[in-house]
Design a protein around this motif. Sequence first.
Motif, PDB file in Angstrom:
ATOM      1  N   UNK A   2       0.838  -1.194   0.000  1.00  0.00           N
ATOM      2  CA  UNK A   2       0.000   0.000   0.000  1.00  0.00           C
ATOM      3  C   UNK A   2       0.872   1.243   0.000  1.00  0.00           C
ATOM      4  N   UNK A   3       0.290   2.317  -0.488  1.00  0.00           N
ATOM      5  CA  UNK A   3       1.004   3.592  -0.507  1.00  0.00           C
ATOM      6  C   UNK A   3       1.067   4.148   0.906  1.00  0.00           C
ATOM      7  N   UNK A   4       2.138   4.885   1.231  1.00  0.00           N
ATOM      8  CA  UNK A   4       2.227   5.470   2.572  1.00  0.00           C
ATOM      9  C   UNK A   4       1.130   6.518   2.783  1.00  0.00           C
ATOM     10  N   UNK A   5       0.714   6.627   4.027  1.00  0.00           N
ATOM     11  CA  UNK A   5      -0.330   7.585   4.382  1.00  0.00           C
ATOM     12  C   UNK A   5       0.245   8.993   4.269  1.00  0.00           C
ATOM     13  N   UNK A   6      -0.489   9.868   3.587  1.00  0.00           N
ATOM     14  CA  UNK A   6      -0.050  11.261   3.440  1.00  0.00           C
ATOM     15  C   UNK A   6      -0.768  12.109   4.479  1.00  0.00           C
ATOM     16  N   UNK A   7       0.011  12.765   5.287  1.00  0.00           N
ATOM     17  CA  UNK A   7      -0.542  13.640   6.308  1.00  0.00           C
ATOM     18  C   UNK A   7      -0.258  15.091   5.930  1.00  0.00           C
ATOM     19  N   UNK A   8      -1.195  15.942   6.234  1.00  0.00           N
ATOM     20  CA  UNK A   8      -1.037  17.366   5.942  1.00  0.00           C
ATOM     21  C   UNK A   8      -0.207  18.021   7.039  1.00  0.00           C
ATOM     22  N   UNK A   9       0.894  18.629   6.641  1.00  0.00           N
ATOM     23  CA  UNK A   9       1.740  19.330   7.615  1.00  0.00           C
ATOM     24  C   UNK A   9       1.032  20.524   8.230  1.00  0.00           C
ATOM     25  N   UNK A  10       0.240  21.219   7.417  1.00  0.00           N
ATOM     26  CA  UNK A  10      -0.503  22.378   7.933  1.00  0.00           C
ATOM     27  C   UNK A  10      -1.540  21.935   8.962  1.00  0.00           C
ATOM     28  N   UNK A  11      -2.216  20.825   8.698  1.00  0.00           N
ATOM     29  CA  UNK A  11      -3.222  20.307   9.630  1.00  0.00           C
ATOM     30  C   UNK A  11      -2.571  19.944  10.953  1.00  0.00           C
ATOM     31  N   UNK A  12      -1.445  19.285  10.901  1.00  0.00           N
ATOM     32  CA  UNK A  12      -0.739  18.904  12.123  1.00  0.00           C
ATOM     33  C   UNK A  12      -0.293  20.150  12.891  1.00  0.00           C
ATOM     34  N   UNK A  13       0.267  21.127  12.176  1.00  0.00           N
ATOM     35  CA  UNK A  13       0.753  22.342  12.828  1.00  0.00           C
ATOM     36  C   UNK A  13      -0.393  23.133  13.466  1.00  0.00           C
ATOM     37  N   UNK A  14      -1.490  23.275  12.744  1.00  0.00           N
ATOM     38  CA  UNK A  14      -2.636  24.009  13.288  1.00  0.00           C
ATOM     39  C   UNK A  14      -3.214  23.280  14.497  1.00  0.00           C
ATOM     40  N   UNK A  15      -3.341  21.963  14.386  1.00  0.00           N
ATOM     41  CA  UNK A  15      -3.887  21.178  15.502  1.00  0.00           C
ATOM     42  C   UNK A  15      -3.024  21.317  16.745  1.00  0.00           C
ATOM     43  N   UNK A  16      -1.716  21.208  16.578  1.00  0.00           N
ATOM     44  CA  UNK A  16      -0.802  21.313  17.719  1.00  0.00           C
ATOM     45  C   UNK A  16      -0.861  22.711  18.322  1.00  0.00           C
ATOM     46  N   UNK A  17      -0.849  23.729  17.462  1.00  0.00           N
ATOM     47  CA  UNK A  17      -0.876  25.111  17.960  1.00  0.00           C
ATOM     48  C   UNK A  17      -2.154  25.397  18.735  1.00  0.00           C
ATOM     49  N   UNK A  18      -3.287  24.938  18.233  1.00  0.00           N
ATOM     50  CA  UNK A  18      -4.558  25.194  18.911  1.00  0.00           C
ATOM     51  C   UNK A  18      -4.634  24.419  20.228  1.00  0.00           C
ATOM     52  N   UNK A  19      -4.133  23.192  20.246  1.00  0.00           N
ATOM     53  CA  UNK A  19      -4.155  22.425  21.494  1.00  0.00           C
ATOM     54  C   UNK A  19      -3.204  23.015  22.532  1.00  0.00           C
ATOM     55  N   UNK A  20      -2.058  23.515  22.097  1.00  0.00           N
ATOM     56  CA  UNK A  20      -1.139  24.177  23.032  1.00  0.00           C
ATOM     57  C   UNK A  20      -1.789  25.441  23.585  1.00  0.00           C
ATOM     58  N   UNK A  21      -2.477  26.198  22.725  1.00  0.00           N
ATOM     59  CA  UNK A  21      -3.199  27.386  23.178  1.00  0.00           C
ATOM     60  C   UNK A  21      -4.276  27.004  24.198  1.00  0.00           C
ATOM     61  N   UNK A  22      -4.954  25.897  23.966  1.00  0.00           N
ATOM     62  CA  UNK A  22      -5.970  25.421  24.903  1.00  0.00           C
ATOM     63  C   UNK A  22      -5.359  25.126  26.269  1.00  0.00           C
ATOM     64  N   UNK A  23      -4.215  24.471  26.284  1.00  0.00           N
ATOM     65  CA  UNK A  23      -3.540  24.151  27.547  1.00  0.00           C
ATOM     66  C   UNK A  23      -3.085  25.432  28.255  1.00  0.00           C
ATOM     67  N   UNK A  24      -2.549  26.381  27.498  1.00  0.00           N
ATOM     68  CA  UNK A  24      -2.098  27.635  28.098  1.00  0.00           C
ATOM     69  C   UNK A  24      -3.266  28.420  28.697  1.00  0.00           C
ATOM     70  N   UNK A  25      -4.379  28.462  27.982  1.00  0.00           N
ATOM     71  CA  UNK A  25      -5.561  29.153  28.508  1.00  0.00           C
ATOM     72  C   UNK A  25      -6.084  28.434  29.747  1.00  0.00           C
ATOM     73  N   UNK A  26      -6.072  27.106  29.739  1.00  0.00           N
ATOM     74  CA  UNK A  26      -6.492  26.345  30.919  1.00  0.00           C
ATOM     75  C   UNK A  26      -5.603  26.614  32.115  1.00  0.00           C
ATOM     76  N   UNK A  27      -4.301  26.673  31.890  1.00  0.00           N
ATOM     77  CA  UNK A  27      -3.374  26.987  32.983  1.00  0.00           C
ATOM     78  C   UNK A  27      -3.587  28.385  33.536  1.00  0.00           C
TER      79      UNK A  27
END
Length: 112
Positions: A2-27
Amino acid sequence: MTAPIRRSGADIAISIAVLVLTVLIGGAAAVFGLFLLAFLDHCPPATCSIEGAVNAVFTALLVAAGVGLTGLILTVIQLVRARPGWPFAVGTLALCLLTLFLGGVGYSAAVG
């Protein structure tokens, strides 16, 4: 093979940034809630419920932590499946902000 799974770098970056922002706001909300509770000694008993204020702050923080953890897990599952994870991350942030806002409303109602 099978072909390797293609992941979107922008999706990963946005997801990580938003989750980090969520943790910072929670703190920040946890620190702010602690300070709000620390200075309740000037609260007039006729219009103020210290128990209600404590319940509002702790309930909001616990619910926001649960929402944040659930959103983190769902976002990671989506990213592992090579599906868009940012909607889950943004939804997690929005639900945590709503929870913290409602906790602030409950605190305000309790201290009058």
